[in-house]
Design a protein around this motif. Structure first.
Motif, PDB file in Angstrom:
ATOM      1  N   THR A 101      68.969  32.841   7.604  1.00 34.72           N
ATOM      2  CA  THR A 101      69.881  31.731   7.283  1.00 34.72           C
ATOM      3  C   THR A 101      70.991  31.547   8.311  1.00 34.72           C
ATOM      4  OG1 THR A 101      71.209  33.225   5.900  1.00 34.72           O
ATOM      5  CG2 THR A 101      69.453  31.950   4.815  1.00 34.72           C
ATOM      6  N   ASP A 102      70.865  32.165   9.504  1.00 35.89           N
ATOM      7  CA  ASP A 102      71.898  31.944  10.510  1.00 35.89           C
ATOM      8  C   ASP A 102      71.862  30.507  11.033  1.00 35.89           C
ATOM      9  OD1 ASP A 102      69.430  32.386  11.641  1.00 35.89           O
ATOM     10  OD2 ASP A 102      70.180  33.520  13.359  1.00 35.89           O
ATOM     11  N   VAL A 103      70.732  29.828  10.833  1.00 38.90           N
ATOM     12  CA  VAL A 103      70.630  28.389  11.079  1.00 38.90           C
ATOM     13  C   VAL A 103      70.419  27.741   9.720  1.00 38.90           C
ATOM     14  CG1 VAL A 103      69.317  26.568  12.206  1.00 38.90           C
ATOM     15  CG2 VAL A 103      69.628  28.762  13.370  1.00 38.90           C
ATOM     16  N   GLN A 104      71.368  26.925   9.300  1.00 40.84           N
ATOM     17  CA  GLN A 104      71.375  26.391   7.931  1.00 40.84           C
ATOM     18  C   GLN A 104      70.380  25.244   7.768  1.00 40.84           C
ATOM     19  OE1 GLN A 104      73.055  27.632   5.336  1.00 40.84           O
ATOM     20  NE2 GLN A 104      73.769  29.282   6.687  1.00 40.84           N
ATOM     21  N   PRO A 105      69.721  25.158   6.582  1.00 40.39           N
ATOM     22  CA  PRO A 105      69.762  26.105   5.464  1.00 40.39           C
ATOM     23  C   PRO A 105      68.988  27.395   5.757  1.00 40.39           C
ATOM     24  CG  PRO A 105      68.210  24.363   5.010  1.00 40.39           C
ATOM     25  CD  PRO A 105      68.883  23.994   6.292  1.00 40.39           C
ATOM     26  N   ASN A 106      67.964  27.318   6.570  1.00 40.20           N
ATOM     27  CA  ASN A 106      67.343  28.483   7.194  1.00 40.20           C
ATOM     28  C   ASN A 106      66.570  27.997   8.421  1.00 40.20           C
ATOM     29  OD1 ASN A 106      64.552  27.864   6.484  1.00 40.20           O
ATOM     30  ND2 ASN A 106      65.018  28.581   4.411  1.00 40.20           N
ATOM     31  N   ALA A 110      65.219  24.070   9.104  1.00 38.92           N
ATOM     32  CA  ALA A 110      65.845  23.354  10.219  1.00 38.92           C
ATOM     33  C   ALA A 110      64.808  22.935  11.247  1.00 38.92           C
ATOM     34  CB  ALA A 110      66.917  24.229  10.867  1.00 38.92           C
ATOM     35  N   ALA A 111      63.859  23.844  11.529  1.00 44.02           N
ATOM     36  CA  ALA A 111      62.805  23.528  12.497  1.00 44.02           C
ATOM     37  C   ALA A 111      61.896  22.414  11.977  1.00 44.02           C
ATOM     38  CB  ALA A 111      61.985  24.777  12.798  1.00 44.02           C
ATOM     39  N   GLN A 112      61.584  22.443  10.693  1.00 47.11           N
ATOM     40  CA  GLN A 112      60.745  21.403  10.109  1.00 47.11           C
ATOM     41  C   GLN A 112      61.432  20.038  10.179  1.00 47.11           C
ATOM     42  OE1 GLN A 112      60.277  23.542   6.336  1.00 47.11           O
ATOM     43  NE2 GLN A 112      58.038  23.446   6.579  1.00 47.11           N
ATOM     44  N   SER A 113      62.705  19.999   9.828  1.00 47.32           N
ATOM     45  CA  SER A 113      63.442  18.728   9.842  1.00 47.32           C
ATOM     46  C   SER A 113      63.534  18.164  11.250  1.00 47.32           C
ATOM     47  CB  SER A 113      64.850  18.931   9.257  1.00 47.32           C
ATOM     48  OG  SER A 113      64.786  19.370   7.920  1.00 47.32           O
ATOM     49  N   ALA A 114      63.852  19.036  12.211  1.00 45.52           N
ATOM     50  CA  ALA A 114      63.976  18.579  13.599  1.00 45.52           C
ATOM     51  C   ALA A 114      62.636  18.108  14.152  1.00 45.52           C
ATOM     52  CB  ALA A 114      64.549  19.695  14.464  1.00 45.52           C
ATOM     53  N   ALA A 115      61.564  18.811  13.810  1.00 46.93           N
ATOM     54  CA  ALA A 115      60.232  18.432  14.296  1.00 46.93           C
ATOM     55  C   ALA A 115      59.826  17.072  13.742  1.00 46.93           C
ATOM     56  CB  ALA A 115      59.208  19.491  13.908  1.00 46.93           C
ATOM     57  N   LYS A 116      60.114  16.818  12.472  1.00 43.40           N
ATOM     58  CA  LYS A 116      59.753  15.529  11.878  1.00 43.40           C
ATOM     59  C   LYS A 116      60.559  14.387  12.502  1.00 43.40           C
ATOM     60  CE  LYS A 116      60.106  17.231   7.620  1.00 43.40           C
ATOM     61  NZ  LYS A 116      60.077  17.348   6.134  1.00 43.40           N
ATOM     62  N   ALA A 117      61.832  14.641  12.788  1.00 41.70           N
ATOM     63  CA  ALA A 117      62.642  13.613  13.454  1.00 41.70           C
ATOM     64  C   ALA A 117      62.134  13.354  14.871  1.00 41.70           C
ATOM     65  CB  ALA A 117      64.105  14.057  13.491  1.00 41.70           C
ATOM     66  N   PHE A 118      61.711  14.407  15.557  1.00 41.96           N
ATOM     67  CA  PHE A 118      61.168  14.279  16.900  1.00 41.96           C
ATOM     68  C   PHE A 118      59.900  13.423  16.897  1.00 41.96           C
ATOM     69  CE2 PHE A 118      57.926  16.095  19.801  1.00 41.96           C
ATOM     70  CZ  PHE A 118      58.485  15.718  21.012  1.00 41.96           C
ATOM     71  N   GLY A 257      64.150  28.203  21.889  1.00 40.56           N
ATOM     72  CA  GLY A 257      64.525  29.428  21.201  1.00 40.56           C
ATOM     73  C   GLY A 257      65.510  29.143  20.087  1.00 40.56           C
ATOM     74  N   ILE A 258      65.230  29.652  18.908  1.00 38.65           N
ATOM     75  CA  ILE A 258      66.125  29.453  17.769  1.00 38.65           C
ATOM     76  C   ILE A 258      66.425  30.808  17.154  1.00 38.65           C
ATOM     77  CG2 ILE A 258      64.150  29.009  16.253  1.00 38.65           C
ATOM     78  CD1 ILE A 258      65.941  27.201  14.591  1.00 38.65           C
ATOM     79  N   GLY A 259      67.687  31.055  16.826  1.00 37.32           N
ATOM     80  CA  GLY A 259      68.076  32.351  16.267  1.00 37.32           C
ATOM     81  C   GLY A 259      69.123  33.026  17.130  1.00 37.32           C
ATOM     82  N   THR A 260      69.226  34.345  17.019  1.00 34.43           N
ATOM     83  CA  THR A 260      70.252  35.100  17.738  1.00 34.43           C
ATOM     84  C   THR A 260      69.610  35.987  18.791  1.00 34.43           C
ATOM     85  OG1 THR A 260      70.176  36.849  16.076  1.00 34.43           O
ATOM     86  CG2 THR A 260      71.799  35.113  15.758  1.00 34.43           C
ATOM     87  N   VAL A 261      70.233  36.041  19.959  1.00 31.36           N
ATOM     88  CA  VAL A 261      69.733  36.870  21.053  1.00 31.36           C
ATOM     89  C   VAL A 261      69.876  38.352  20.715  1.00 31.36           C
ATOM     90  CG1 VAL A 261      70.011  37.436  23.494  1.00 31.36           C
ATOM     91  CG2 VAL A 261      70.256  35.062  22.722  1.00 31.36           C
ATOM     92  N   ASP A 262      70.983  38.731  20.074  1.00 35.02           N
ATOM     93  CA  ASP A 262      71.221  40.135  19.736  1.00 35.02           C
ATOM     94  C   ASP A 262      70.315  40.612  18.601  1.00 35.02           C
ATOM     95  OD1 ASP A 262      73.170  40.280  21.663  1.00 35.02           O
ATOM     96  OD2 ASP A 262      74.775  39.711  20.271  1.00 35.02           O
ATOM     97  N   GLY A 263      69.863  39.666  17.790  1.00 35.14           N
ATOM     98  CA  GLY A 263      68.965  40.040  16.697  1.00 35.14           C
ATOM     99  C   GLY A 263      69.699  40.373  15.411  1.00 35.14           C
ATOM    100  N   GLU A 264      68.934  40.420  14.333  1.00 35.85           N
ATOM    101  CA  GLU A 264      69.482  40.805  13.037  1.00 35.85           C
ATOM    102  C   GLU A 264      68.358  41.359  12.175  1.00 35.85           C
ATOM    103  OE1 GLU A 264      69.740  37.162  10.143  1.00 35.85           O
ATOM    104  OE2 GLU A 264      70.670  36.583  12.050  1.00 35.85           O
ATOM    105  N   SER A 298      71.869  26.345  16.321  1.00 33.85           N
ATOM    106  CA  SER A 298      72.213  25.763  15.027  1.00 33.85           C
ATOM    107  C   SER A 298      71.256  24.605  14.749  1.00 33.85           C
ATOM    108  CB  SER A 298      73.662  25.253  15.029  1.00 33.85           C
ATOM    109  OG  SER A 298      73.804  24.158  15.922  1.00 33.85           O
ATOM    110  N   ALA A 299      71.289  24.127  13.521  1.00 35.49           N
ATOM    111  CA  ALA A 299      70.416  23.011  13.159  1.00 35.49           C
ATOM    112  C   ALA A 299      70.761  21.766  13.969  1.00 35.49           C
ATOM    113  CB  ALA A 299      70.540  22.728  11.659  1.00 35.49           C
ATOM    114  N   GLU A 300      72.048  21.537  14.191  1.00 37.71           N
ATOM    115  CA  GLU A 300      72.464  20.375  14.972  1.00 37.71           C
ATOM    116  C   GLU A 300      72.001  20.489  16.415  1.00 37.71           C
ATOM    117  OE1 GLU A 300      73.942  16.764  15.940  1.00 37.71           O
ATOM    118  OE2 GLU A 300      73.729  17.641  13.937  1.00 37.71           O
TER     119      GLU A 300
END
Length: 349
Positions: A101-106, A110-118, A257-264, A298-300
């Motif tokens: 969830t570091d990219v909201q809502p997860n 976020a990837a699905q929404s952006a892909a559909k807009a693309f 790349g989506i997410g954090t470089v340091d990891g979680e 981020s999602a934006e």
């Protein structure tokens, strides 16, 4: 601006000579006119009131000659042109880490929404296919013009374990080149190949991939791959070897790349795993295939990345010969020059 035949530009030195010749003809005509008795009529014909009109047709004709000479030198300029991309493959990560969830809502939503807009922003003539990958990669929607089918496929994503980034590239290539005999299973589970031998050559030697002649990276203009992932490869085909396969076929692989470089640490149903974004590998994939890497934290940002990709894939800057445009401009100037001269003086120049 570059020129394929720059030696023709020497002809532009004739322009000053033509100007001097024109001035000499004007003086000669004026001296001849003074010999006539009806001097007032001649002066009116050649007077200051028609000075601008008298010089405009020759000036336009001189510009026409200049444009035609430059066109003969075959100028090359970088201009924006409609892209020739006809097929785009979206290879999207559906591994378990996409529930972070570091990219909201997860990350996945976020990837699905952006892909559909693309997809909605792409021209209607562009075919889009979708590859989903986790521990394995598979085509969930063959390349199609139906935007509705693409949206349905994206909404059906199911999270799985592991991340096979290289396999996603190979499956995408198999979708783009269905007659090439590319088999991701043979590449993943085949016998050990000789040290230093490329994946393509090894599989061609075994008859599992058709032999082909490599082309320059990024030279295949009819298709591109967009690879989105939030992790690093844990299984499947080696990512950089898969990138080389794409480069040898001229296909650009744009990486996101989506997410954090340091990891979680991600926990789910009693198990946990540490995930991090392998930016270096994604950058290497993009560089090897003459594409670009984008980071979406981020999602934006992810939406902006897809907007950028949409503009890059529909309009591209290319060095193109513009001789035809200059030749057309020269011809139009010559016609206008002759037309004005006929209208004003009943003669051509």
């Amino acid at each position: 601006m570059n020129f394929l035949w720059p030696q023709f530009l020497w002809l532009l030195l004739l322009a000053p000579l033509l100007v001097l010749l024109y001035l000499w003809l004007l003086r000669r005509r004026k001296k001849t006119a003074l010999r006539y008795a009806s001097l007032s009529i001649v002066r009116e014909a050649m007077g200051a009131r028609q000075g601008f009109k008298r010089h405009l047709p020759p000036l336009l004709f001189l510009l026409a000659l200049g444009a035609l000479i430059v066109a003969a030198a075959r100028p090359m300029a970088v201009i924006s042109l409609p892209s020739q991309q006809e097929t785009i493959i979206l290879a999207m990560d559906v591994s378990g880490s996409m529930r972070a969830t570091d990219v909201q809502p997860n990350r996945l939503v976020a990837a699905q929404s952006a892909a559909k807009a693309f997809i909605a922003d792409l021209p209607r003539h562009v075919r889009v296919g979708i590859v989903a990958f986790a521990g394995t990669a598979q085509v969930v929607q063959p390349a199609t013009l139906s935007r509705e089918d693409l949206v349905v496929a994206i909404d059906k994503f199911q999270l799985q374990r592991a991340t096979a980034i290289g396999s996603a590239i190979v499956v995408s290539l198999a979708e783009l080149f269905p007659d090439a005999g590319i088999d991701v299973g043979a590449m993943t589970y085949g016998r050990e190949r000789p040290r230093g031998q490329s994946l393509d050559k090894d599989l061609a030697a075994k008859g599992e991939v058709k032999e082909f002649t490599p082309v320059a990276p990024g030279s295949y203009d009819s298709a591109a791959i967009i690879l989105l992932t939030d992790g690093q490869r844990t299984t499947g085909v080696d990512t950089l070897e898969a990138a080389k396969m794409a480069a040898d076929r001229g296909v650009r692989v744009y990486t996101v790349g989506i997410g954090t470089v340091d990891g979680e640490t991600i926990g789910f149903e009693g198990w946990s795993m540490r995930v991090r974004l392998d930016e270096e590998t994604l950058k290497a994939v993009a560089t090897r295939t003459q594409a670009e890497y984008f980071y979406a934290g981020s999602a934006e940002n992810l939406r902006k990345v897809y907007q950028t990709l949409s503009s890059r894939l529909t309009v591209e800057k290319k060095e193109t010969e513009i001789s035809a445009l200059l030749a057309l401009a020269g011809a139009l100037l010559a016609l206008i020059s002759a037309g004005l001269s006929l209208a004003w003086f009943n003669r051509v120049l």
